[in-house]
Design a protein around this motif. Structure first.
Motif, PDB file in Angstrom:
ATOM      1  N   SER A 135     -43.854  -9.398   2.404  1.00 35.99           N
ATOM      2  CA  SER A 135     -44.754 -10.204   3.244  1.00 35.99           C
ATOM      3  C   SER A 135     -44.063 -10.821   4.448  1.00 35.99           C
ATOM      4  CB  SER A 135     -45.391 -11.311   2.393  1.00 35.99           C
ATOM      5  OG  SER A 135     -46.141 -10.768   1.332  1.00 35.99           O
ATOM      6  N   GLY A 136     -42.759 -10.603   4.573  1.00 32.15           N
ATOM      7  CA  GLY A 136     -42.035 -11.114   5.728  1.00 32.15           C
ATOM      8  C   GLY A 136     -41.684 -12.580   5.644  1.00 32.15           C
ATOM      9  N   ARG A 137     -41.912 -13.191   4.492  1.00 33.03           N
ATOM     10  CA  ARG A 137     -41.566 -14.604   4.334  1.00 33.03           C
ATOM     11  C   ARG A 137     -40.094 -14.794   3.991  1.00 33.03           C
ATOM     12  NH1 ARG A 137     -46.936 -14.528   1.857  1.00 33.03           N
ATOM     13  NH2 ARG A 137     -46.029 -14.152  -0.206  1.00 33.03           N
ATOM     14  N   LYS A 138     -39.427 -13.710   3.685  1.00 30.59           N
ATOM     15  CA  LYS A 138     -38.027 -13.771   3.288  1.00 30.59           C
ATOM     16  C   LYS A 138     -37.338 -12.478   3.689  1.00 30.59           C
ATOM     17  CE  LYS A 138     -35.240 -14.947  -0.799  1.00 30.59           C
ATOM     18  NZ  LYS A 138     -35.302 -15.286  -2.263  1.00 30.59           N
ATOM     19  N   GLU A 139     -36.046 -12.572   4.023  1.00 37.47           N
ATOM     20  CA  GLU A 139     -35.236 -11.388   4.293  1.00 37.47           C
ATOM     21  C   GLU A 139     -34.293 -11.148   3.130  1.00 37.47           C
ATOM     22  OE1 GLU A 139     -34.389 -10.850   9.009  1.00 37.47           O
ATOM     23  OE2 GLU A 139     -33.238 -12.409   7.995  1.00 37.47           O
ATOM     24  N   ARG A 177     -42.972  -4.269   7.866  1.00 33.83           N
ATOM     25  CA  ARG A 177     -42.300  -4.712   9.083  1.00 33.83           C
ATOM     26  C   ARG A 177     -42.998  -4.101  10.295  1.00 33.83           C
ATOM     27  NH1 ARG A 177     -40.806  -7.576   5.713  1.00 33.83           N
ATOM     28  NH2 ARG A 177     -38.685  -8.267   5.181  1.00 33.83           N
ATOM     29  N   ASN A 178     -42.701  -4.650  11.467  1.00 30.32           N
ATOM     30  CA  ASN A 178     -43.301  -4.189  12.721  1.00 30.32           C
ATOM     31  C   ASN A 178     -42.175  -3.663  13.606  1.00 30.32           C
ATOM     32  OD1 ASN A 178     -45.192  -3.738  14.730  1.00 30.32           O
ATOM     33  ND2 ASN A 178     -45.133  -5.844  15.490  1.00 30.32           N
ATOM     34  N   ILE A 179     -41.999  -2.360  13.619  1.00 27.12           N
ATOM     35  CA  ILE A 179     -40.819  -1.734  14.217  1.00 27.12           C
ATOM     36  C   ILE A 179     -41.232  -0.658  15.217  1.00 27.12           C
ATOM     37  CG2 ILE A 179     -38.816  -0.254  13.700  1.00 27.12           C
ATOM     38  CD1 ILE A 179     -38.679  -1.632  10.965  1.00 27.12           C
ATOM     39  N   LEU A 180     -40.519  -0.587  16.326  1.00 23.56           N
ATOM     40  CA  LEU A 180     -40.633   0.563  17.218  1.00 23.56           C
ATOM     41  C   LEU A 180     -39.662   1.620  16.713  1.00 23.56           C
ATOM     42  CD1 LEU A 180     -41.534   2.163  19.687  1.00 23.56           C
ATOM     43  CD2 LEU A 180     -39.787   0.943  21.032  1.00 23.56           C
ATOM     44  N   ARG A 211     -41.739 -11.432  -7.734  1.00 22.99           N
ATOM     45  CA  ARG A 211     -42.002 -12.438  -6.701  1.00 22.99           C
ATOM     46  C   ARG A 211     -41.135 -12.191  -5.469  1.00 22.99           C
ATOM     47  NH1 ARG A 211     -45.229 -16.446  -8.621  1.00 22.99           N
ATOM     48  NH2 ARG A 211     -45.432 -16.633 -10.896  1.00 22.99           N
ATOM     49  N   GLU A 212     -39.906 -11.763  -5.680  1.00 20.82           N
ATOM     50  CA  GLU A 212     -39.021 -11.448  -4.552  1.00 20.82           C
ATOM     51  C   GLU A 212     -39.582 -10.287  -3.727  1.00 20.82           C
ATOM     52  OE1 GLU A 212     -34.989 -12.071  -2.714  1.00 20.82           O
ATOM     53  OE2 GLU A 212     -36.359 -13.259  -3.962  1.00 20.82           O
ATOM     54  N   ILE A 213     -40.099  -9.281  -4.408  1.00 20.50           N
ATOM     55  CA  ILE A 213     -40.704  -8.140  -3.718  1.00 20.50           C
ATOM     56  C   ILE A 213     -41.857  -8.599  -2.827  1.00 20.50           C
ATOM     57  CG2 ILE A 213     -42.087  -6.046  -4.073  1.00 20.50           C
ATOM     58  CD1 ILE A 213     -40.354  -5.569  -6.623  1.00 20.50           C
ATOM     59  N   GLU A 223     -21.108 -12.769  -8.774  1.00 20.12           N
ATOM     60  CA  GLU A 223     -20.019 -13.675  -8.399  1.00 20.12           C
ATOM     61  C   GLU A 223     -19.124 -13.051  -7.338  1.00 20.12           C
ATOM     62  OE1 GLU A 223     -18.201 -14.327 -12.155  1.00 20.12           O
ATOM     63  OE2 GLU A 223     -19.901 -15.486 -12.950  1.00 20.12           O
ATOM     64  N   GLN A 224     -18.926 -11.736  -7.426  1.00 13.62           N
ATOM     65  CA  GLN A 224     -18.089 -11.034  -6.455  1.00 13.62           C
ATOM     66  C   GLN A 224     -18.760 -10.939  -5.095  1.00 13.62           C
ATOM     67  OE1 GLN A 224     -15.027  -9.942  -7.028  1.00 13.62           O
ATOM     68  NE2 GLN A 224     -14.636  -8.729  -5.185  1.00 13.62           N
ATOM     69  N   TRP A 225     -20.065 -10.682  -5.099  1.00 16.01           N
ATOM     70  CA  TRP A 225     -20.827 -10.493  -3.859  1.00 16.01           C
ATOM     71  C   TRP A 225     -22.028 -11.452  -3.820  1.00 16.01           C
ATOM     72  CZ3 TRP A 225     -21.435  -4.488  -2.883  1.00 16.01           C
ATOM     73  CH2 TRP A 225     -20.188  -3.953  -2.542  1.00 16.01           C
ATOM     74  N   PRO A 226     -21.798 -12.742  -3.751  1.00 17.84           N
ATOM     75  CA  PRO A 226     -22.927 -13.688  -3.795  1.00 17.84           C
ATOM     76  C   PRO A 226     -23.862 -13.571  -2.610  1.00 17.84           C
ATOM     77  CG  PRO A 226     -20.891 -14.823  -3.184  1.00 17.84           C
ATOM     78  CD  PRO A 226     -20.501 -13.436  -3.597  1.00 17.84           C
ATOM     79  N   ASP A 227     -23.351 -13.084  -1.475  1.00 16.78           N
ATOM     80  CA  ASP A 227     -24.170 -12.991  -0.277  1.00 16.78           C
ATOM     81  C   ASP A 227     -24.594 -11.556   0.043  1.00 16.78           C
ATOM     82  OD1 ASP A 227     -21.618 -12.154   0.320  1.00 16.78           O
ATOM     83  OD2 ASP A 227     -21.396 -13.368   2.127  1.00 16.78           O
ATOM     84  N   LEU A 228     -24.530 -10.674  -0.972  1.00 20.23           N
ATOM     85  CA  LEU A 228     -25.037  -9.311  -0.818  1.00 20.23           C
ATOM     86  C   LEU A 228     -26.052  -8.956  -1.903  1.00 20.23           C
ATOM     87  CD1 LEU A 228     -21.762  -7.374   0.096  1.00 20.23           C
ATOM     88  CD2 LEU A 228     -23.737  -7.735   1.585  1.00 20.23           C
ATOM     89  N   ILE A 229     -25.951  -9.613  -3.048  1.00 19.14           N
ATOM     90  CA  ILE A 229     -26.855  -9.357  -4.169  1.00 19.14           C
ATOM     91  C   ILE A 229     -28.005 -10.358  -4.134  1.00 19.14           C
ATOM     92  CG2 ILE A 229     -27.070  -9.329  -6.676  1.00 19.14           C
ATOM     93  CD1 ILE A 229     -25.421  -6.996  -5.531  1.00 19.14           C
ATOM     94  N   ASP A 230     -29.240  -9.839  -4.138  1.00 18.71           N
ATOM     95  CA  ASP A 230     -30.417 -10.706  -4.049  1.00 18.71           C
ATOM     96  C   ASP A 230     -30.840 -11.247  -5.410  1.00 18.71           C
ATOM     97  OD1 ASP A 230     -31.184 -10.283  -1.108  1.00 18.71           O
ATOM     98  OD2 ASP A 230     -31.059  -8.224  -1.837  1.00 18.71           O
TER      99      ASP A 230
END
Length: 505
Positions: A480-484, A123-126, A473-475, A444-451
């Motif tokens: 590479s910044g193509r995915k969050e 990432r590119n962070i200050l 592949r996810e790593i 199932e409990q956390w569908p939008d927190l578990i990758d």
């Protein structure tokens, strides 16, 4: 496909864990009937175990039965005593060096080249470092303004992150172990994601001085602001804004490049573990780790109490005696650290771990080390040290998620893979965190927190290899910044808890 009732790791194991809740009266195996309801992930006795008898899982002794246990009984944490920890004096080194590792599907990633050489940025962070917690209030106000007024002008910069911490004053700055928090803060200031742009905020009267944080050549008016030298609050904030804009303009020129995997450093950590962690999520992470190492990347794993009972297995994987002796020395240091607090490794695991079927730290450790894969261990680091080798590295840190994370960041990781069974919304501001869960119910409990869901490895719907390749592949995509990752998307950032074993005055 019918879901299996149990998971047994080794032939010699006399217990197995329930894949789902098992009702009393269910025949788990021919002749083995559940005597009571067995909760998901908890252990069922596969034979009669006498009082004092060994309870075996992963082929190792988890502990000794406190009473006679009948076939089909539920074995929980109250039914066994902890064994003596493995000796550190007679470990064997370099006798189990696996080099036949799985081939990665790619050999490159898209990252920010490190101006100082070494690992690239994901990432590119200050990053804005601080010498003492006293400046946090002013800095946070300034950062809020920076993000609102300045950051939109520099679209190639991902974020502005203050390195707030509780160190800096009221501490025994010259105590021998003060070297650990000082090393951590020095290394964090030059994290690869910060693009070699130093920005430091001090108060002016603290014990942790700017010369302790920065090299002499870096101590310039362009890099350092001392709040006690400013004329009031407005002058402080305006000075911070002015310096930040200059740094942002430089960072905005950074571009991603195609880099070899040898310039990628990944951290592995687990938290909120359960009895599935060691058979699904952690082995899948270990498979991905082996692929990364095969491709030339460096992978770091940690957590002293969560490897202590399997340290002899790690010793066998150390490439030579020097690395092995460093591993033993780090274990001894931590044993002494715990003894001084009048506790031992049994202070781990947590109530949630036990609810998830982990009876004690031995069982937890056997599952925890699975995230390291099978690669040879090329280096062992003290807390917050930077690597000097490439490959698989053991970094000695506390097991606490919010302390281990900053230690790994100080060592330079560009991304962390975090395995969980019970669930935690943990995250890091400086580097993205990919969450891997151990069971389907967690996803199932956390569908939008578990990758990544490793649960199908327990139900037979996928293999460790399948999930390991998916995680690899996810790593690459996230690095590479193509995915969050979800934690990055929602900006779920834990506080930076810097490990400080030295006295606070």
């Amino acid at each position: 496909m019918e879901t299996p009732l149990y998971i047994k790791i080794r032939e010699e194991d006399n217990v197995a864990i329930a894949v789902e809740d098992i009702q009393a009266g269910t025949e788990v195996l021919p002749g083995i009937v559940a005597a009571v309801n067995i909760p998901q992930a908890h252990k069922i006795a596969l034979c009669d175990i006498p009082e004092g008898g060994r309870i075996i899982r992963y082929g190792v002794t988890l502990g000794y039965a406190v009473r006679d246990i009948k076939t089909g009984e539920w074995i929980n944490e109250q039914m066994l005593t902890l064994p003596t920890p493995p000796s550190l004096d007679d470990m064997k080194f370099a006798v189990n060096l696996v080099t036949d590792l799985p081939e990665p599907p790619v050999a490159t990633w898209e990252g920010y080249r490190n101006p100082n050489g070494g690992y690239g940025g994901t990432r590119n962070i200050l990053g804005i470092s601080t010498t003492v917690q006293c400046v946090t209030g002013v800095l946070n106000v300034a950062v809020a303004r920076m993000k609102a007024e300045l950051l939109p002008k520099y679209p190639n910069v991902d974020d502005i992150v203050p390195i707030n911490h509780a160190y800096g004053c009221g501490v025994a700055i010259n105590a021998p172990e003060a070297k650990i928090p000082i090393r951590a803060l020095r290394n964090l200031a030059k994290h690869p994601n910060f693009g070699d742009q130093l920005m430091v905020v001090g108060l002016g009267c603290e014990k942790f001085t700017v010369p302790m944080l920065l090299d002499e050549a870096d101590i310039t008016p362009e890099n350092v602001i001392i709040l006690q030298e400013k004329k009031g609050f407005d002058d402080m904030v305006n000075s911070l804004m002015e310096m930040a804009e200059k740094k942002l303009a430089i960072l905005n020129e950074r571009k991603r490049e195609t880099l070899p995997l040898s310039e990628l450093l990944i951290g592995m950590q687990c938290g909120g573990s359960d009895a599935f962690s060691g058979v699904t999520a952690n082995p899948s992470a270990g498979y991905a780790a082996d692929m990364l190492v095969k491709g030339g990347a460096t992978v770091m794993f940690s957590e002293v109490t969560e490897v202590r009972d399997g340290v002899y297995l790690l010793g066998e994987r150390c490439v030579n005696e020097e690395v092995g002796k460093k591993l033993a020395a780090e274990m001894r240091w931590y044993d002494h650290y715990l003894e001084e607090g009048e506790v031992d490794r049994s202070a781990n695991p947590t109530p949630g771990n036990k609810k998830g079927g982990l009876a004690n730290i031995v069982e937890k450790a056997m599952g925890s080390i699975a995230k390291s894969g099978t690669s040879p261990i090329v280096e062992v680091l003290s807390p917050a040290e930077k690597p000097t080798k490439k490959g698989l590295i053991y970094a000695a840190t506390p097991a606490s998620d919010i302390v281990c994370g900053p230690c790994q960041l100080a060592s330079g990781i560009g991304l962390q893979v975090f395995m969980t069974g019970r669930g935690t919304p943990y995250g890091l501001a400086i580097a993205p965190v990919i969450k891997v869960c151990s069971r389907n119910e967690m996803k199932e409990q956390w569908p939008d927190l578990i990758d990544i869901n490793a649960g199908p490895a327990a139900t037979g719907e996928a293999t460790i290899k399948d999930i390991g390749e998916l995680l690899f592949r996810e790593i690459i995509e996230v690095a590479s910044g193509r995915k969050e990752s979800f934690a990055e998307k929602y900006k779920l950032h834990n506080d930076l808890c810097i490990f400080n074993p030295a006295p606070i005055t």
